[in-house]
Design an enzyme around this catalytic site. Sequence first.
Site, PDB file in Angstrom:
ATOM      1  N   VAL A 101       0.834  -1.194  -0.032  1.00 17.57           N
ATOM      2  CA  VAL A 101       0.166   0.073   0.006  1.00 17.57           C
ATOM      3  C   VAL A 101       0.772   1.279  -0.103  1.00 17.57           C
ATOM      4  O   VAL A 101       1.769   1.135   0.640  1.00 17.57           O
ATOM      5  CB  VAL A 101      -1.099  -0.036   1.170  1.00 17.57           C
ATOM      6  CG1 VAL A 101      -0.183  -0.070   2.599  1.00 17.57           C
ATOM      7  CG2 VAL A 101      -2.024   1.086   1.162  1.00 17.57           C
ATOM      8  N   PHE A 102       0.418   2.276  -0.639  1.00 17.21           N
ATOM      9  CA  PHE A 102       1.383   3.235  -1.073  1.00 17.21           C
ATOM     10  C   PHE A 102       0.818   4.565  -0.256  1.00 17.21           C
ATOM     11  O   PHE A 102      -0.327   4.813  -0.276  1.00 17.21           O
ATOM     12  CB  PHE A 102       1.324   3.842  -2.468  1.00 17.21           C
ATOM     13  CG  PHE A 102       2.118   4.945  -2.879  1.00 17.21           C
ATOM     14  CD1 PHE A 102       3.492   4.970  -2.989  1.00 17.21           C
ATOM     15  CD2 PHE A 102       1.683   6.360  -2.924  1.00 17.21           C
ATOM     16  CE1 PHE A 102       4.312   6.014  -3.208  1.00 17.21           C
ATOM     17  CE2 PHE A 102       2.576   7.266  -3.279  1.00 17.21           C
ATOM     18  CZ  PHE A 102       3.773   7.331  -3.555  1.00 17.21           C
ATOM     19  N   GLY A 103       1.522   5.457   0.741  1.00 14.83           N
ATOM     20  CA  GLY A 103       1.202   6.338   1.316  1.00 14.83           C
ATOM     21  C   GLY A 103       1.577   7.688   0.803  1.00 14.83           C
ATOM     22  O   GLY A 103       2.770   7.874   0.564  1.00 14.83           O
ATOM     23  N   TYR A 104       0.923   8.867   0.518  1.00 15.87           N
ATOM     24  CA  TYR A 104       1.606  10.027  -0.032  1.00 15.87           C
ATOM     25  C   TYR A 104       0.991  11.042   1.090  1.00 15.87           C
ATOM     26  O   TYR A 104       1.453  12.090   0.881  1.00 15.87           O
ATOM     27  CB  TYR A 104       0.997  10.226  -1.471  1.00 15.87           C
ATOM     28  CG  TYR A 104      -0.611  10.440  -1.410  1.00 15.87           C
ATOM     29  CD1 TYR A 104      -1.324  11.463  -1.089  1.00 15.87           C
ATOM     30  CD2 TYR A 104      -1.433   9.076  -1.548  1.00 15.87           C
ATOM     31  CE1 TYR A 104      -2.541  11.354  -1.119  1.00 15.87           C
ATOM     32  CE2 TYR A 104      -2.755   9.218  -1.563  1.00 15.87           C
ATOM     33  CZ  TYR A 104      -3.517  10.274  -1.378  1.00 15.87           C
ATOM     34  OH  TYR A 104      -4.995  10.096  -1.241  1.00 15.87           O
ATOM     35  N   GLY A 105       0.304  10.923   1.932  1.00 13.30           N
ATOM     36  CA  GLY A 105      -0.135  11.994   2.943  1.00 13.30           C
ATOM     37  C   GLY A 105       0.015  11.424   4.418  1.00 13.30           C
ATOM     38  O   GLY A 105       1.301  11.201   4.557  1.00 13.30           O
ATOM     39  N   SER A 106      -1.024  11.395   5.074  1.00 15.58           N
ATOM     40  CA  SER A 106      -0.808  11.246   6.620  1.00 15.58           C
ATOM     41  C   SER A 106      -0.228   9.705   6.693  1.00 15.58           C
ATOM     42  O   SER A 106       0.314   9.416   7.854  1.00 15.58           O
ATOM     43  CB  SER A 106      -2.016  11.180   7.335  1.00 15.58           C
ATOM     44  OG  SER A 106      -2.944  10.220   6.981  1.00 15.58           O
ATOM     45  N   GLU A 147      -9.367   5.671   6.195  1.00 16.26           N
ATOM     46  CA  GLU A 147      -9.641   6.218   4.919  1.00 16.26           C
ATOM     47  C   GLU A 147     -11.226   6.372   4.633  1.00 16.26           C
ATOM     48  O   GLU A 147     -11.160   6.750   3.337  1.00 16.26           O
ATOM     49  CB  GLU A 147      -8.569   5.688   3.742  1.00 16.26           C
ATOM     50  CG  GLU A 147      -7.159   5.612   4.248  1.00 16.26           C
ATOM     51  CD  GLU A 147      -6.548   7.108   4.577  1.00 16.26           C
ATOM     52  OE1 GLU A 147      -6.882   7.886   3.991  1.00 16.26           O
ATOM     53  OE2 GLU A 147      -5.526   7.055   5.341  1.00 16.26           O
TER      54      GLU A 147
HETATM   55  C1  SIN Z   1      -2.500   8.678   2.238  1.00 15.61           C
HETATM   56  O1  SIN Z   1      -1.679   9.270   3.149  1.00 15.61           O
HETATM   57  O2  SIN Z   1      -1.932   7.924   1.408  1.00 15.61           O
HETATM   58  C2  SIN Z   1      -3.913   8.864   2.143  1.00 15.61           C
HETATM   59  C3  SIN Z   1      -4.297  10.186   2.519  1.00 15.61           C
HETATM   60  C4  SIN Z   1      -4.251  10.452   3.923  1.00 15.61           C
HETATM   61  O3  SIN Z   1      -4.706   9.587   4.656  1.00 15.61           O
HETATM   62  O4  SIN Z   1      -3.895  11.548   4.277  1.00 15.61           O
END
Ligand code: SIN
Length: 193
Positions: free
Chosen positions: A23-28, A99
Amino acid sequence: MPHDTQALNRTRQCFAGLDSVWVFGYGSLIFKADFPYIERRPARIDHWQRRFWQGSHDHRGTPEAPGRVLTLVEVPGSSCKGMAYRVHPDVFAHLDHREKNGYLRFETAFHFDDGSEVNGLVYIANSDNAAWLGPAPESDIAEHIANSRGPSGPNDEYVLRLAQALRELDETDAHVFAIEAYLHLLAAQTDED
Ligand code: SIN
């Protein structure tokens, strides 16, 4: 699309027979990994960019006063660096709950620094979800964020922690860094008052 995407997400991919899923995370998900993972590696996905265009009813705001959090928008030719986690499929119960405010799981290719590649999942909130806020000038987004908070804490903390984590990943994100700079400006103005 319903407010709560958990049931929809459960129907999107089948994890039967899999020991692990990326799984890829780009934010939190970069700066707050509150779930068990088998390994994590910096990675990038292509043709996506971060935008603070998603409303947050459950983490950095409330249904009455939503905060602003990240989603990804499609920008051909661009790339987005973040953190990839290899997790047991059971972890998706927690991730889908976290999410649930508009995000759906999409499958995409992750590229690692050593040139290798895997397929994995990323949570993206599209414009047809009920919490979508959409584009606004970055100075307005910063002002909105400076005045929002929710059960996970103040909205500006999301931006400041993310910006720090992106620097640690050597990722320059003009949108995130511009909003961070506006937030510093607003905080300095508040201190002067
Ligand atoms: C993420 O971090 O990949 C999804 C958006 C978030 O939860 O901030």
